[in-house]
Design a protein around this motif. Structure first.
Motif, short mmCIF file in Angstrom:
data_model
loop_
_atom_site.label_atom_id
_atom_site.label_comp_id
_atom_site.label_asym_id
_atom_site.label_seq_id
_atom_site.Cartn_x
_atom_site.Cartn_y
_atom_site.Cartn_z
N MET A 180 5.23 31.31 78.75
CA MET A 180 6.50 31.95 79.06
C MET A 180 6.56 33.39 78.58
O MET A 180 7.31 34.20 79.13
N GLY A 181 5.74 33.74 77.60
CA GLY A 181 5.68 35.12 77.16
C GLY A 181 5.18 36.06 78.24
O GLY A 181 5.46 37.27 78.20
N ILE A 202 -1.97 35.03 80.14
CA ILE A 202 -2.74 33.82 79.89
C ILE A 202 -1.87 32.61 80.22
O ILE A 202 -0.80 32.43 79.61
N ALA A 203 -2.30 31.81 81.17
CA ALA A 203 -1.55 30.62 81.60
C ALA A 203 -0.12 30.96 81.96
O ALA A 203 0.83 30.42 81.37
N PRO A 204 0.11 31.87 82.92
CA PRO A 204 1.49 32.25 83.25
C PRO A 204 2.31 31.07 83.77
O PRO A 204 1.77 30.14 84.36
N ASN A 205 3.62 31.15 83.51
CA ASN A 205 4.52 30.05 83.90
C ASN A 205 4.93 30.14 85.36
O ASN A 205 4.90 31.21 85.97
N HIS A 206 5.36 29.02 85.92
CA HIS A 206 5.74 28.99 87.32
C HIS A 206 7.17 29.50 87.51
O HIS A 206 7.89 29.78 86.56
N ASP A 207 7.57 29.61 88.80
CA ASP A 207 8.87 30.16 89.14
C ASP A 207 9.99 29.28 88.56
O ASP A 207 9.85 28.07 88.42
N PHE A 271 -2.84 25.43 87.52
CA PHE A 271 -3.72 26.56 87.81
C PHE A 271 -3.27 27.33 89.05
O PHE A 271 -3.43 28.55 89.13
N ALA A 272 -2.67 26.63 89.99
CA ALA A 272 -2.22 27.27 91.22
C ALA A 272 -1.22 28.39 90.94
O ALA A 272 -1.11 29.34 91.72
N VAL A 273 -0.50 28.30 89.84
CA VAL A 273 0.46 29.34 89.48
C VAL A 273 -0.26 30.65 89.17
O VAL A 273 0.09 31.71 89.68
N GLY A 274 -1.26 30.58 88.31
CA GLY A 274 -2.03 31.77 87.99
C GLY A 274 -2.70 32.37 89.21
O GLY A 274 -2.72 33.59 89.41
#
Length: 314
Positions: A180-181, A202-207, A271-274
């Motif tokens: 979330m950062g 790194i590991a970005p969060n989804h919408d 992973f699809a989010v990144g």
């Protein structure tokens, strides 16, 4: 972000530690989690009929409740740095920690985390000639509680904590953010209140529409309560939830050169989010890992080396 804390306490009704064999303990925790979730669902279902606004307020409180678990409290700092106490715009104490000298790099933790989680990046970045500054958002780590109270947090306050640190230490050459950062860092940079040459997600969060939908399905919220929850979130943030979606934030190419690192087996953020964020941003490059998950990726030597290379690249 949201979390319904269903972790078991490991204590009996008398307050003493309940004996459990290693094979029984996970089963007991699982049963306790299910019981808590069933209670919350039942309470919200009743309230949604007799007092929908109360149900909306309780859903808002649950959304802002920080997740439990020891994984987010891991400490990978090489040693204690210079600890600085700052004041957030809402009056609370924000704790930051700095190491080394040189151009500044900020480390931004995720939902329910703290600055020590990203501590494995400190030594290599300092060795590369940087001053590294990590911050605890309100409600996280050693900072004061959120304006919503203990064990609560908001993305807005994560953003404000980063801006507070920026006002103290100046514009960075890079920002390294986790989970979330990544949204907090991207929002601050997009708004222009901070400038950086490089960004690492790194590991970005989804919408947030996806997060809200998953939250509503987990708690089985009625349409009325979902509407009230969304209205409360947008009132607190003073903007539509869609403004926080990562994809559109960097689609115009105005954000810094960005490295997106995401694990194919991440169970918290797919992973699809990144991959989607990297595809939407003209400035982004995606690197996939395999088997590191959402947390172990923060201490992986190959990942750390890749991040340092990105930060120091000319």
């Amino acid at each position: 972000m949201s979390a319904v804390d269903t972790s078991a306490s490991g204590t009996s009704a008398s307050g003493t530690t309940a004996p459990a064999t290693p094979t029984r303990a996970p089963r007991r925790r699982q049963l306790a989690s299910r019981a808590r979730l069933a209670y919350v669902r039942g309470r919200l279902r009743v309230l949604s009929v007799v007092a929908p606004r109360v149900a909306g307020a309780e859903a808002f409180a649950l959304w802002c409740t920080l997740p439990g678990g020891t994984g987010r409290r891991k400490d990978y700092r090489p040693h204690t740095g210079e600890v600085v106490e700052l004041t957030s715009p809402r009056g609370g104490r924000v704790v930051a920690e700095a190491w080394g000298d040189g151009p500044v790099v900020y480390l931004v933790h995720g939902w329910g985390g703290w600055r020590g989680q990203l501590g494995a990046f400190v030594g290599p970045l300092v060795d590369a000639g940087h001053r590294v500054v990590a911050v605890d958002a309100p409600g996280h780590g050693d900072s004061d509680p959120s304006v919503l109270g203990p064990r609560r947090g908001t993305l807005v306050e994560v953003m404000e904590a980063l801006e507070t640190v920026g006002a103290r230490f100046g514009d960075p050459v890079a920002v390294v953010a986790h989970s979330m950062g990544t949204t907090a860092a991207s929002m601050v940079l997009s708004a222009g209140s901070m400038r950086a040459d490089r960004l690492v997600l790194i590991a970005p969060n989804h919408d947030f529409a996806d997060i809200l939908g998953e939250f509503a399905r987990t708690l089985r919220l009625s349409d009325r309560v979902q509407t009230l929850l969304r209205a409360a979130l947008e009132e607190f943030a003073e903007r539509p939830l869609s403004d926080f979606d990562l994809g559109p934030l960097g689609a115009d190419g105005q954000l810094p050169q960005t490295l997106v690192v995401h694990d194919r087996r991440d169970k918290e953020t797919p992973f699809a989010v990144g991959r989607s964020v990297a595809a939407a941003w003209p400035t982004a490059t995606l690197v996939a890992t395999d088997g590191l998950g959402h947390q172990r990726i923060l201490r992986d030597e190959a990942t750390i080396e890749l991040v340092v290379q990105h930060v120091t690249a000319r």
